[in-house]
Design a protein around this motif. Structure first.
Motif, mmCIF file in Angstrom:
data_model
loop_
_atom_site.group_PDB
_atom_site.id
_atom_site.type_symbol
_atom_site.label_atom_id
_atom_site.label_comp_id
_atom_site.label_asym_id
_atom_site.label_seq_id
_atom_site.Cartn_x
_atom_site.Cartn_y
_atom_site.Cartn_z
ATOM 1 N N CYS A 122 -34.407 -34.482 -21.685
ATOM 2 C CA CYS A 122 -35.235 -35.588 -21.174
ATOM 3 C C CYS A 122 -36.552 -35.705 -21.935
ATOM 4 O O CYS A 122 -37.217 -36.713 -21.853
ATOM 5 C CB CYS A 122 -35.519 -35.413 -19.681
ATOM 6 N N ARG A 123 -36.932 -34.653 -22.652
ATOM 7 C CA ARG A 123 -38.152 -34.617 -23.460
ATOM 8 C C ARG A 123 -39.434 -34.725 -22.652
ATOM 9 O O ARG A 123 -40.481 -35.105 -23.194
ATOM 10 C CB ARG A 123 -38.135 -35.718 -24.554
ATOM 11 N N TYR A 124 -39.375 -34.410 -21.372
ATOM 12 C CA TYR A 124 -40.606 -34.449 -20.584
ATOM 13 C C TYR A 124 -41.570 -33.356 -21.066
ATOM 14 O O TYR A 124 -42.772 -33.553 -21.104
ATOM 15 C CB TYR A 124 -40.277 -34.272 -19.099
ATOM 16 N N TRP A 130 -40.301 -41.381 -26.125
ATOM 17 C CA TRP A 130 -39.720 -42.232 -25.090
ATOM 18 C C TRP A 130 -39.829 -43.679 -25.546
ATOM 19 O O TRP A 130 -40.921 -44.202 -25.701
ATOM 20 C CB TRP A 130 -40.452 -42.032 -23.761
ATOM 21 N N ILE A 148 -36.679 -46.229 -21.861
ATOM 22 C CA ILE A 148 -37.578 -45.760 -20.815
ATOM 23 C C ILE A 148 -38.512 -46.885 -20.379
ATOM 24 O O ILE A 148 -38.785 -47.065 -19.185
ATOM 25 C CB ILE A 148 -38.377 -44.529 -21.306
ATOM 26 N N LEU A 192 -31.816 -44.642 -17.925
ATOM 27 C CA LEU A 192 -32.430 -43.319 -17.875
ATOM 28 C C LEU A 192 -31.437 -42.258 -18.353
ATOM 29 O O LEU A 192 -31.761 -41.396 -19.166
ATOM 30 C CB LEU A 192 -32.835 -43.041 -16.430
ATOM 31 N N ASP A 240 -30.816 -42.364 -22.039
ATOM 32 C CA ASP A 240 -31.896 -41.845 -22.869
ATOM 33 C C ASP A 240 -31.846 -40.323 -22.995
ATOM 34 O O ASP A 240 -32.425 -39.757 -23.920
ATOM 35 C CB ASP A 240 -33.241 -42.263 -22.276
ATOM 36 N N LEU A 241 -31.156 -39.661 -22.077
ATOM 37 C CA LEU A 241 -31.112 -38.196 -22.099
ATOM 38 C C LEU A 241 -30.348 -37.706 -23.332
ATOM 39 O O LEU A 241 -29.400 -38.345 -23.783
ATOM 40 C CB LEU A 241 -30.418 -37.660 -20.846
ATOM 41 N N PRO A 299 -26.710 -36.371 -21.252
ATOM 42 C CA PRO A 299 -26.543 -37.012 -19.936
ATOM 43 C C PRO A 299 -25.509 -36.297 -19.078
ATOM 44 O O PRO A 299 -25.598 -36.322 -17.859
ATOM 45 C CB PRO A 299 -26.100 -38.437 -20.284
ATOM 46 N N ALA A 350 -27.013 -34.145 -16.528
ATOM 47 C CA ALA A 350 -28.047 -34.711 -15.657
ATOM 48 C C ALA A 350 -27.900 -34.238 -14.216
ATOM 49 O O ALA A 350 -28.887 -34.161 -13.480
ATOM 50 C CB ALA A 350 -28.003 -36.232 -15.713
ATOM 51 N N MET A 405 -40.605 -35.009 -12.502
ATOM 52 C CA MET A 405 -39.353 -35.700 -12.793
ATOM 53 C C MET A 405 -38.272 -35.314 -11.771
ATOM 54 O O MET A 405 -37.437 -36.131 -11.401
ATOM 55 C CB MET A 405 -38.878 -35.369 -14.196
#
Lengths: 288, 251, 289
Positions: free
Chosen positions: B108-110, C4, C8, C58, C61-62, C65, C68, C81
């Motif tokens: 997620c690159r957070y 991002w 995003i 969303l 973008d992972l 995924p 997730a 998050m």
């Protein structure tokens, strides 16, 4: 940073990896890493320039290697000026001094003999190749130092020259004609090898000059026995990285690193030490 | 015991042995770089470059000189990347080392956005983040980190965090700017700068003492306020509902 | 470096829209005591679809995924998050339930479920509004927990929430117009709400810009950068001042008459464009500042 110092760093960290696995090898590894670095430095600064004029002749001979005749069977060991030998010997003694404080007084005697030109350095180096240990024995007796010190010195002296020679002609030797268990460059026997690639092709590595050459998998490098019934290997339980090969006919053993299992993190010049636990096992099994 | 490293900026000669050592030990590939106006090379940390020596210029003309500030993961006492990670892939171990578990990383690159030092980088091939590991596979075996072992001038001093903090305090008492004792809750890699320089000139962020935890608490408060606002908006609307509709029916 | 990107930005926009639209719809439904069933149903559906698309973006973008599910099953709850993901999922479930209670979806077999959901519509509306605005605010709080100075001011989650309400409300106005249902409020009353939201949003936007630390502010406050032009022209001028303030003010000049279809559509379009540009500009400018 230069490429050679990067290479030295690579060997140093590979030694760290081995030491993490087997802490008892720490001192031996540090010693080895140090001597390898010094030998490489000497090869670069001292030996290579001196070898330069003899290279055409050596290269020509390299192409004729085969039929059981190694490079040194075909050509004389190249000459180095006495000053070069002196520098090599002194540098090597420095390394020994760093790692073997207990030998200090003996190292000092040898050093004195070298500086006052009372030691035949070239002779010592050559005696290793000719297989006659008399000179080593005679010189250690004459100077009153421990014989193992003199042996080690003579091995490392010869190694410094031969490693340089081997890398200078790398790629010149046609290995097709070489089916021996002896080194095609210096003619020494080795008990270290590795398997590389998906087909696990076997290569032997000379522990003296570092030359690597392909070798038949089912063959004894010592007696040439090709009978699969009397050849075999041990592995250490689940650990498939190392194989201890043996020949029932001559009772010899050799150690092979399976690089497909071991990965490529350890350079081949450390394989002999890395597999030193196999030596103990071989000894227990009565192999030699 | 937590580990720490003291970076004595004055002693660094910019030889980049630490960079090479990092690649050699960790087996990370070196990046090919292009010409750039400053001498920092590679210009930034990446998913393969876990440490880089920043060449900071000071003065100008004949007075121009450099000082060198090594960058790598700071292994924060309270790491923002760990706080940000939604799956716990990034974690801080008991010995202070901040590591990641690529099996848990969802990409997620957070952490990339959260780290004040720009350390974690997403690897597009591995689909996971990567960064300096403090050479956990060395220090947990009693060795120094590869970069520290390679440093020829002892600009990097490895030890217990307590000992490193104490040494940093000593330098500070002598008037050296020190970075990492308080910033963002403190770091395991602590920098001692030459007296005439400032950490912010070397690209280290000016962080208040606010810790990630404290900032997250404020975020939770904001979230609660939004919840109250949503509920209130609905409640007020409900209250305003004209009873007329039903009354009309009756009439 | 932009970590991002467009996915995003779109997700932030859709999350705000979905939350704002649900809250507006549920509020209007409550005011009319359920008298605008078709509008409410449409509002809830558009809100839910927006959120669903946002969630898909969303996931897309992972990096991985397929992993997730870990956020839901094995979350690290300290992470904004992680709690944000829970807020969104709860909101999505509430939105779906709210819509289902109003719809005829599933015919006879689903009838008991639908009527059960319809009976708790008030509860779903209240909780949905709560989680809707939490979703809108969360999109800002998410950015706030970062190193980017452009994302850290506390006015940002407020701005994203108000913008979410504004975009949601603009869509709701369009839906009211389409269904032609009587909302029990005068057209002037509806426009006034829009105008008030617009003025609040303008103030929050200015507060946001003013509270960005100086070195970073230029990335969005200066007209020399692409993102600055987008922010001031696209978001503030077109979306906010024209879409949310001028156009509703024009409607207010004829208080009894319902605004023309063209005006309703234009207003909604401008507000949505402005809302999208806001997310885009802030997201990108934050990463280059």
């Amino acid at each position: 940073m230069t490429d050679s110092s990067k290479r030295d760093m690579g060997v140093k960290y590979a030694a760290d990896r081995i030491a993490i696995e087997r802490p008892r090898l720490r001192e031996a590894l540090d010693f080895l890493v140090d001597i390898l670095a010094v030998q490489r430095e000497l090869a670069r600064e001292v030996v290579s320039p001196a070898l330069e004029p003899t290279l055409p002749r050596v290269r020509e001979a390299a192409r004729r290697v085969g039929g059981g005749r190694s490079l040194l069977d075909l050509v004389d060991l190249p000459e180095l000026p006495p000053s070069a030998w002196e520098m090599i010997a002194l540098k090597i003694l420095e390394v020994i001094r760093r790692h073997r404080r207990d030998l200090e007084s003996h190292v000092a005697i040898v050093e004195g003999a070298i500086k006052s030109k009372r030691l035949d350095i070239r002779g010592l180096a050559e005696s290793l190749l000719s297989g006659g240990g008399e000179l080593v024995e005679r010189e250690s007796e004459r100077l009153g130092v421990e014989a193992p010190l003199m042996e080690t010195l003579s091995l490392w002296l010869a190694q410094t020259l031969l490693r340089s020679l081997s890398s200078a002609i790398a790629g010149e030797i046609g290995f097709e004609g070489w089916r021996e268990g002896r080194c095609p460059v210096c003619g020494s026997h080795t008990r270290v090898g590795y398997m590389r690639g998906e087909g696990r092709k076997l290569y032997l590595k000379c522990s003296v000059c570092g030359t690597e050459w392909p070798f038949q998998r089912i063959k004894c490098p010592f007696c040439g026995n090709e009978d699969g019934q009397t050849l075999g290997f041990y592995t250490l339980g689940e650990d498939r990285r190392f194989r201890l090969y043996f020949c029932e006919r001559c009772g010899r053993y050799w150690k092979v690193v399976d690089e497909e299992e071991a990965g490529g993190q350890i350079p081949a010049e450390l394989y002999d030490v890395w597999t030193s636990h196999l030596d103990a096992i071989a000894k227990r099994k009565g192999l030699r | 015991m937590e580990y720490g490293v003291l970076v004595v900026v004055d002693r660094c000669i910019g030889c980049r042995a630490c960079q090479v050592a990092c690649h050699v030990w960790n087996g990370t590939e070196a990046e090919s770089t292009e010409f750039s106006p400053d001498y920092t090379n590679p210009p930034d940390l990446t998913s393969n470059v876990w440490t880089v020596v920043r060449f900071v210029e000071m003065g100008e003309g004949d007075g121009l000189r450099w000082y060198f500030v090594k960058r790598q993961c700071m292994h924060c006492v309270e790491p923002a990347c760990v706080a940000a990670c939604p799956t716990g892939a990034l974690h801080k171990d008991k010995d202070g080392i901040v590591l990641w578990d690529s099996k848990k990383c969802i990409g997620c690159r957070y952490c990339v956005e959260a780290c004040p030092y720009g350390v974690p980088h997403f690897d597009p091939l591995d689909k996971t983040i990567r960064k300096c590991t403090f050479c956990a596979d060395r220090v947990r075996e009693g060795l120094e980190p590869a970069c520290v072992a390679a440093c020829p001038t002892d600009a990097l001093i490895f030890g217990s965090l307590d000992e490193i903090r104490a040494r940093a305090e000593e330098y500070r008492a002598k008037g050296h700017p020190v970075y990492g004792l308080e910033e963002g809750g403190g770091t395991s890699w602590i920098y001692v700068f030459p007296k005439e320089t400032a950490p912010s000139d070397a690209g280290l962020p000016r962080l208040g003492p606010e810790t990630p935890r404290e900032r997250i608490d404020k975020g939770l408060l904001a979230l609660a306020m939004a919840a109250v606002a949503g509920l209130a908006a609905w409640g007020v609307s409900r209250g305003k509902a004209a009873p007329a509709a039903q009354e009309v029916k009756v009439r | 470096m932009v970590e991002w990107g467009i996915l995003i930005a779109t997700y932030l926009f859709l999350g705000g829209l979905a939350g704002g639209l649900f809250a507006s719809t549920a509020a209007l439904d409550a005011i009319t005591r359920g008298g605008i069933r078709r509008t409410s149903k449409l509002g809830a559906l558009v809100s839910w679809v927006s959120m669903a698309i946002g969630l898909i973006l969303l996931l897309a973008d992972l990096g991985r995924p397929e992993h997730a599910f870990r956020i839901m099953l094995a979350p690290h709850m300290e992470s904004p998050m992680a709690w944000g993901a829970w807020v969104i999922v709860i909101f999505t479930v509430l939105g779906l339930a709210y819509w289902l209670g109003l719809s005829d979806f599933g015919g006879e077999p689903l009838k008991p479920l639908r009527s059960a959901l319809n009976r708790i519509k008030d509860l779903l509306g209240a909780l949905g509004s709560m989680f809707g605005l939490m979703t809108a605010a969360y999109t800002g709080i998410l950015l706030g927990f970062s190193r980017q100075s452009l994302w850290r001011p506390w006015a940002l989650p407020v701005l994203f929430t108000v913008s979410g309400i504004a975009t949601g409300y603009a869509v709701l106005m369009y839906l009211v117009h389409r269904t032609g249902e009587d909302v029990g409020l005068s057209p002037a009353g509806l426009s006034k709400v829009e105008l008030i939201v617009g003025v609040i949003e303008l103030l929050v936007a200015l507060l946001y810009v003013a509270t960005i630390p100086t070195p970073a502010r230029g990335a969005i406050a200066s007209l020399t950068s692409v993102n600055g032009v987008l922010f001031w022209l696209g978001f503030v001028a077109v979306g906010l001042i024209i879409g949310e303030i001028l156009l509703p003010a024009i409607s207010l000049r004829t208080p009894e008459k319902a605004p023309s279809p063209a005006l309703v559509l234009t207003t909604a379009a401008l507000v949505l464009i402005g809302g999208y540009i806001l997310r885009y500009a802030v997201l990108y400018a934050g990463q280059v500042a």
